[in-house]
Design an enzyme around this catalytic site. Structure first.
Site, short mmCIF file in Angstrom:
data_model
loop_
_atom_site.label_atom_id
_atom_site.label_comp_id
_atom_site.label_asym_id
_atom_site.label_seq_id
_atom_site.Cartn_x
_atom_site.Cartn_y
_atom_site.Cartn_z
N LYS A 38 -16.61 -37.93 -3.18
CA LYS A 38 -17.54 -38.73 -3.72
C LYS A 38 -17.05 -40.02 -3.95
CE LYS A 38 -17.13 -37.23 -8.49
NZ LYS A 38 -17.64 -36.67 -9.65
N TYR A 265 -9.08 -70.05 -13.68
CA TYR A 265 -10.23 -70.35 -14.49
C TYR A 265 -10.07 -70.27 -15.82
CZ TYR A 265 -12.87 -69.61 -10.06
OH TYR A 265 -13.50 -69.92 -8.86
C1 LIG Z 1 -16.56 -35.75 -9.81
C2 LIG Z 1 -16.92 -34.05 -10.13
C3 LIG Z 1 -15.96 -33.21 -9.76
C4 LIG Z 1 -14.48 -33.77 -9.67
O1 LIG Z 1 -13.83 -33.93 -10.83
P1 LIG Z 1 -12.21 -34.38 -11.01
O2 LIG Z 1 -12.07 -34.49 -12.52
O3 LIG Z 1 -12.21 -35.65 -10.50
O4 LIG Z 1 -11.51 -33.49 -10.17
C5 LIG Z 1 -16.05 -31.86 -10.11
N1 LIG Z 1 -17.41 -31.34 -10.40
C6 LIG Z 1 -18.41 -32.35 -10.74
C7 LIG Z 1 -19.91 -31.90 -10.89
C8 LIG Z 1 -18.21 -33.87 -10.43
O5 LIG Z 1 -19.28 -34.76 -10.71
#
Ligand SMILES: *Cc1c(COP(=O)(O)O)cnc(C)c1O
Length: 372
Positions: A38, A265
């Site tokens: 993701k 800035y």
């Molecule tokens: C993002 C996510 C993961 C992965 O989590 P990590 O801590 O980055 O390994 C697993 N399960 C769900 C539901 C998530 O949203």
């Protein structure tokens, strides 16, 4: 087009493979990795990463949205793609045409899918204590009802741990309770004659701190990319994780800032002495947190160059006074190695007061991503 002109990400695919093998050796043999790709694979580049993982035999992925899943499908990712969060009914078409597995985020959502009438493949989210997504673990009747909806092909249930990174007694007790609630739901379903569904619970810290657990999948995210959320995080498993991502940018200009002059800035930085400064072609639009203004450092020719002044949208300034040979066109390393020195994503996260997950997932679209 030349990819290292301005600001770019280098991905060490050997490290990705190494981390994947570390996870595989840690998990029971019949537990499959379901990498979390993701948020553009935590900024690394979802397609590059997913293709590399697919080539290594990975057959299941998880994403945050239907659009992320559709993009992977359009570009040749096969196997299971689980959408971890809400998909709007107007986007249900995508679930069907791209063969995505949708999370049932609660009982109400199951009824929305039912009303649509088309056949959806789903995993049912179970809320075991995080109180984010999922039907409550103690609503067994509701969970069973979801399984009995005729147009839902329920192929799995899953939950998410919210303090599996914690090492104190309270966090461990809470996690054990979550595990217990999840196992209760699975057993209760079996007891009622419902079977043939997969179970998964662990993210990175669930794998690293509770590797004795044995479910069908493990949803590895951050640690698969070779880093931990925080610099001081301690884990139980003895694995060696290697960072996959390096973040680099060009030194576009080198100039003098004379004693008493201010720069950037808001003129928030003033030179206490004559200084050599460098302008880097990277800024907050590329994912360098603006909170690194006058904080932290980059590496140039194997030496540290402190950040000076405010981070701009497309540029930032660093102090090159101690780097004699620094010149326009040099590479600056924001995350990664230069000579004997290394800046890790955890370091940048620490300076910015956040976790490396946020630093990585906010890496900008403008960055070229290069597999090395
Ligand atoms: C993002 C996510 C993961 C992965 O989590 P990590 O801590 O980055 O390994 C697993 N399960 C769900 C539901 C998530 O949203």
């Amino acid at each position: 087009m030349y990819q290292k002109g301005r600001a770019w990400i280098e991905l060490n695919m050997e490290h990705l493979k190494h981390n994947m093998e570390q996870f595989r050796s840690l998990l029971p043999p019949d537990c499959d990795l379901m990498p979390a790709v993701k948020a553009n694979a935590y900024g690394h580049g979802a397609l590059l990463v997913s293709k590399a993982l697919q080539a290594q035999g990975v057959k299941s992925f998880c994403v945050a949205s239907a659009a992320e899943g559709a993009m992977l499908r359009r570009n040749g990712i096969t196997g299971d793609i689980l959408v971890l969060s809400y998909t709007h009914p107007e986007q249900f078409d995508d679930l069907i045409s791209y063969h995505l597995i949708q999370t049932v985020v609660d009982g109400d959502y199951a009824r929305q899918l039912k009303r649509d009438g088309r056949r959806f493949t789903v995993h049912v989210g179970i809320d075991t204590g995080m109180h984010r997504l999922g039907e409550r673990w103690d609503h067994m009747e509701e969970i069973v009802k979801i399984f009995r909806i005729p147009n839902l092909n329920v192929t799995g249930i899953y939950s998410h741990l919210c303090v599996s990174d914690g090492k104190d007694g309270r966090d461990r007790a809470y996690t054990l309770e979550q595990i217990h609630h999840f196992e209760y739901v699975a057993e209760e379903l079996h007891r009622r004659g419902i079977s043939g569904f997969k179970c998964h619970l662990q993210g990175s810290y669930g794998i690293l701190n509770y590797s004795e657990l044995c479910f069908d999948y493990a949803r590895a995210g951050i640690a698969l990319y070779g880093i931990l959320s925080g610099k001081n995080d301690k884990i139980n498993a003895s694995v060696e994780l290697k960072p996959v991502l390096s973040l680099k940018a060009r030194v576009e200009s080198v100039k003098m800032l004379y004693q008493g002059e201010s720069a950037g800035y808001g003129l928030t930085y003033s030179a206490g002495k004559n200084q050599k400064i460098g302008v880097l072609s990277i800024g907050y639009a590329d994912g360098v947190p603006r909170s690194l203004s006058n904080r932290g450092q980059v590496l140039c020719n194997g030496k540290p160059a402190p950040v000076i002044g405010r981070i701009c949208m497309d540029q930032m300034l660093v102090d090159l006074s101690d780097i004699e040979q620094a010149a326009p066109g040099d590479e600056a390393v924001l995350i990664g190695k230069s000579g004997d020195l290394e800046i890790r994503a955890e370091d940048m996260a620490g300076w910015a007061g956040t976790i490396s997950n946020e630093i990585l997932s906010r890496m900008g679209e403008r960055l070229e991503r290069i597999a090395v």
